[in-house]
Design a protein around this motif. Structure first.
Motif, PDB file in Angstrom:
ATOM      1  N   ARG A  46      30.992  29.929  21.218  1.00  0.00           N
ATOM      2  CA  ARG A  46      31.332  30.599  22.748  1.00  0.00           C
ATOM      3  C   ARG A  46      30.125  30.577  23.671  1.00  0.00           C
ATOM      4  N   GLY A  47      29.328  31.236  22.573  1.00  0.00           N
ATOM      5  CA  GLY A  47      28.304  31.100  22.914  1.00  0.00           C
ATOM      6  C   GLY A  47      26.519  31.114  21.854  1.00  0.00           C
ATOM      7  N   PRO A  48      25.540  30.511  22.856  1.00  0.00           N
ATOM      8  CA  PRO A  48      24.399  30.208  21.831  1.00  0.00           C
ATOM      9  C   PRO A  48      24.523  31.837  20.613  1.00  0.00           C
ATOM     10  N   LEU A  61      34.552  24.504  30.993  1.00  0.00           N
ATOM     11  CA  LEU A  61      35.026  25.354  32.872  1.00  0.00           C
ATOM     12  C   LEU A  61      34.339  26.781  33.192  1.00  0.00           C
ATOM     13  N   LEU A  62      34.118  27.531  31.752  1.00  0.00           N
ATOM     14  CA  LEU A  62      33.863  28.836  31.946  1.00  0.00           C
ATOM     15  C   LEU A  62      31.911  28.344  32.575  1.00  0.00           C
ATOM     16  N   GLU A  63      31.199  28.103  31.841  1.00  0.00           N
ATOM     17  CA  GLU A  63      30.131  27.273  32.358  1.00  0.00           C
ATOM     18  C   GLU A  63      29.910  26.724  33.656  1.00  0.00           C
ATOM     19  N   GLN A  64      30.925  26.396  33.679  1.00  0.00           N
ATOM     20  CA  GLN A  64      30.634  25.740  35.043  1.00  0.00           C
ATOM     21  C   GLN A  64      30.785  26.159  36.485  1.00  0.00           C
ATOM     22  N   SER A  65      31.654  27.721  36.219  1.00  0.00           N
ATOM     23  CA  SER A  65      32.044  28.300  37.379  1.00  0.00           C
ATOM     24  C   SER A  65      31.448  29.811  36.698  1.00  0.00           C
ATOM     25  N   ILE A  66      31.847  30.500  36.153  1.00  0.00           N
ATOM     26  CA  ILE A  66      31.467  32.016  36.367  1.00  0.00           C
ATOM     27  C   ILE A  66      30.424  32.279  34.930  1.00  0.00           C
ATOM     28  N   LEU A  67      29.890  31.682  34.191  1.00  0.00           N
ATOM     29  CA  LEU A  67      28.830  31.825  33.320  1.00  0.00           C
ATOM     30  C   LEU A  67      27.502  31.673  33.687  1.00  0.00           C
ATOM     31  N   HIS A  70      24.016  26.860  29.585  1.00  0.00           N
ATOM     32  CA  HIS A  70      24.177  26.978  28.076  1.00  0.00           C
ATOM     33  C   HIS A  70      23.458  25.666  27.584  1.00  0.00           C
ATOM     34  N   GLY A  71      23.735  24.970  28.559  1.00  0.00           N
ATOM     35  CA  GLY A  71      24.136  23.227  28.221  1.00  0.00           C
ATOM     36  C   GLY A  71      24.887  22.640  27.838  1.00  0.00           C
ATOM     37  N   LEU A  72      24.947  20.914  28.237  1.00  0.00           N
ATOM     38  CA  LEU A  72      26.703  20.971  28.058  1.00  0.00           C
ATOM     39  C   LEU A  72      26.304  20.320  26.468  1.00  0.00           C
ATOM     40  N   SER A  73      24.972  19.638  26.070  1.00  0.00           N
ATOM     41  CA  SER A  73      25.212  19.306  24.639  1.00  0.00           C
ATOM     42  C   SER A  73      25.157  19.961  23.507  1.00  0.00           C
ATOM     43  N   ARG A  74      25.235  20.849  23.624  1.00  0.00           N
ATOM     44  CA  ARG A  74      25.720  22.046  22.418  1.00  0.00           C
ATOM     45  C   ARG A  74      27.366  21.553  22.305  1.00  0.00           C
ATOM     46  N   ILE A  75      28.020  21.636  23.666  1.00  0.00           N
ATOM     47  CA  ILE A  75      29.367  21.172  23.366  1.00  0.00           C
ATOM     48  C   ILE A  75      29.828  19.527  23.139  1.00  0.00           C
TER      49      ILE A  75
END
Length: 100
Positions: A46-48, A61-67, A70-75
């Motif tokens: 979920r997170g680093p 979706l959560l990183e683009q909206s409310i969180l 941490h960078g897209l490269s990790r997913i």
């Protein structure tokens, strides 16, 4: 918890196989199946530094909206690995012709 993941996997397979019925080309079917299957079934942390896993689609979706981002490269890395692996396996099964 295992029941939830098995149910999630079954629903993802049903959605992915339903999507390929929209296309006629075998190559396009493989690409659509591997992309949709990978989007729904690739899991990552979920997170680093966290120990909990979640599907990468929900993380994205959560990183683009409310969180906090941490960078897209990790997913993207696990997604690409699963997408390419699924495409290779799918091409193998499609190329294999049953004997009649």
């Amino acid at each position: 918890m295992i029941f939830f993941w098995l149910l999630y996997l079954c629903i993802s397979i049903i959605i992915s196989t339903s999507l390929i019925k929209l296309f006629d080309s075998k190559t396009l079917r493989v690409l659509v199946f591997s992309t949709s299957f990978s989007l729904m079934n690739t899991i990552w942390f979920r997170g680093p530094g966290e120990e909990f896993l979640a599907p990468i689609l929900s993380i994205f979706l959560l990183e683009q909206s409310i969180l906090e981002s941490h960078g897209l490269s990790r997913i993207i890395r696990p997604f690409l690995f699963v997408a390419v692996s699924t495409a290779i396996v799918s091409f193998f099964f499609i190329k294999k012709k049953p004997k009649s």
